[in-house]
Scaffold this motif. Structure first.
Motif, short mmCIF file in Angstrom:
data_model
loop_
_atom_site.label_atom_id
_atom_site.label_comp_id
_atom_site.label_asym_id
_atom_site.label_seq_id
_atom_site.Cartn_x
_atom_site.Cartn_y
_atom_site.Cartn_z
N GLU A 53 -15.60 -10.35 -1.61
CA GLU A 53 -15.73 -9.11 -2.32
C GLU A 53 -14.46 -8.49 -2.41
O GLU A 53 -13.86 -8.11 -3.63
CB GLU A 53 -16.38 -8.16 -1.62
N ALA A 54 -13.46 -8.58 -1.48
CA ALA A 54 -12.18 -7.98 -1.44
C ALA A 54 -11.32 -8.93 -2.75
O ALA A 54 -10.62 -8.40 -3.42
CB ALA A 54 -11.28 -7.90 -0.32
N LEU A 55 -11.49 -10.12 -2.63
CA LEU A 55 -10.73 -10.93 -3.49
C LEU A 55 -11.22 -10.98 -4.84
O LEU A 55 -10.50 -10.71 -5.87
CB LEU A 55 -10.87 -12.42 -3.21
N ILE A 56 -12.54 -10.64 -5.10
CA ILE A 56 -13.22 -10.74 -6.50
C ILE A 56 -12.98 -9.28 -7.15
O ILE A 56 -12.52 -9.07 -8.41
CB ILE A 56 -14.74 -10.59 -6.34
N ALA A 57 -12.48 -8.42 -6.20
CA ALA A 57 -11.74 -7.08 -6.84
C ALA A 57 -10.70 -7.34 -7.61
O ALA A 57 -10.27 -6.16 -8.42
CB ALA A 57 -11.50 -6.11 -5.82
N HIS A 58 -9.80 -8.21 -7.47
CA HIS A 58 -8.64 -8.44 -8.52
C HIS A 58 -8.83 -9.29 -9.62
O HIS A 58 -9.81 -10.50 -9.79
CB HIS A 58 -7.70 -9.37 -7.37
N LYS A 59 -8.20 -8.72 -10.58
CA LYS A 59 -8.43 -9.19 -11.92
C LYS A 59 -8.13 -10.85 -11.89
O LYS A 59 -7.14 -11.06 -11.43
CB LYS A 59 -7.64 -8.45 -12.88
N GLY A 60 -9.06 -11.30 -12.55
CA GLY A 60 -8.80 -13.04 -12.53
C GLY A 60 -9.37 -13.85 -11.44
O GLY A 60 -9.23 -15.01 -11.41
N ILE A 61 -9.94 -13.24 -10.53
CA ILE A 61 -10.50 -13.58 -9.34
C ILE A 61 -11.89 -13.59 -9.29
O ILE A 61 -12.53 -12.30 -9.28
CB ILE A 61 -9.90 -13.24 -7.96
#
Length: 134
Positions: A53-61
Motif C-alpha cells: 500500500e505504501a508503494l502504491i501511494a507513489h505515482k507510477g507504482i
C-alpha cells in the motif's frame, strides 16, 4: 560512482523485456528512494500488505510493480506474489499440467511462501526460453 537504475537508458531497459510502463514505474521508485520520499528502511519494517500500500501511494507504482519490488528488494520474498502476472499464470498452468487451473487458489494455499513460487516460475520461464542456463 557505479551506474544506477536512474542512469539506465530506457531503450536498454526495454531491450531487457520491460514495458515502457514498467521502466517508468521502476524509475519512479528509484527516484522516490533517492529523494527520500520513499524511505527504504522504514518500508522494510512494514508487513507485506502495508508495504505494498505504501508503494502504491507513489505515482507510477501499481499493484504488480509494488508486489515485484516487495518480493525482490524489501525482504518480502516469501510473502508476496505479483497477482495478474500472465507469464506466472502460464508457467503455473504448464507446471501443473492443467491448462485451466486458477492461480489465485494455488497462491493462497502457499501463504506465507507464495513469493518463492513466483521466483521458481520466473526462473523456469527464463530457462525454457534459453535466457539463463544453470
Amino acid at each position: 560512482m557505479r551506474p544506477t537504475l536512474l542512469d539506465a537508458d530506457p531503450l536498454e531497459l526495454r531491450g531487457l523485456g520491460l514495458s515502457v510502463n514498467k521502466v517508468n514505474a521502476l524509475k519512479a521508485v528509484a527516484l522516490a528512494i533517492v529523494d527520500e520520499t520513499l524511505v527504504e528502511n522504514g518500508l522494510a519494517q512494514l508487513a507485506t500488505p502495508e508495504l505494498i500500500e505504501a508503494l502504491i501511494a507513489h505515482k507510477g507504482i501499481g499493484p504488480w510493480t509494488a508486489a515485484v519490488i516487495a518480493t525482490a528488494r524489501l525482504r518480502a520474498a516469501s510473502t508476496s506474489f505479483p497477482m495478474n502476472d500472465s507469464g506466472a499464470t502460464a508457467s503455473l498452468r504448464t507446471l501443473s499440467g492443467d491448462a485451466t487451473i486458477e492461480a489465485e487458489p494455488v497462491i493462497a494455499a502457499l501463504v506465507p511462501q507464495q513469493g518463492m513460487l513466483y521466483y521458481h516460475l520466473l526462473i523456469g520461464r527464463l530457462i525454457a526460453r534459453g535466457e539463463i542456463t544453470l
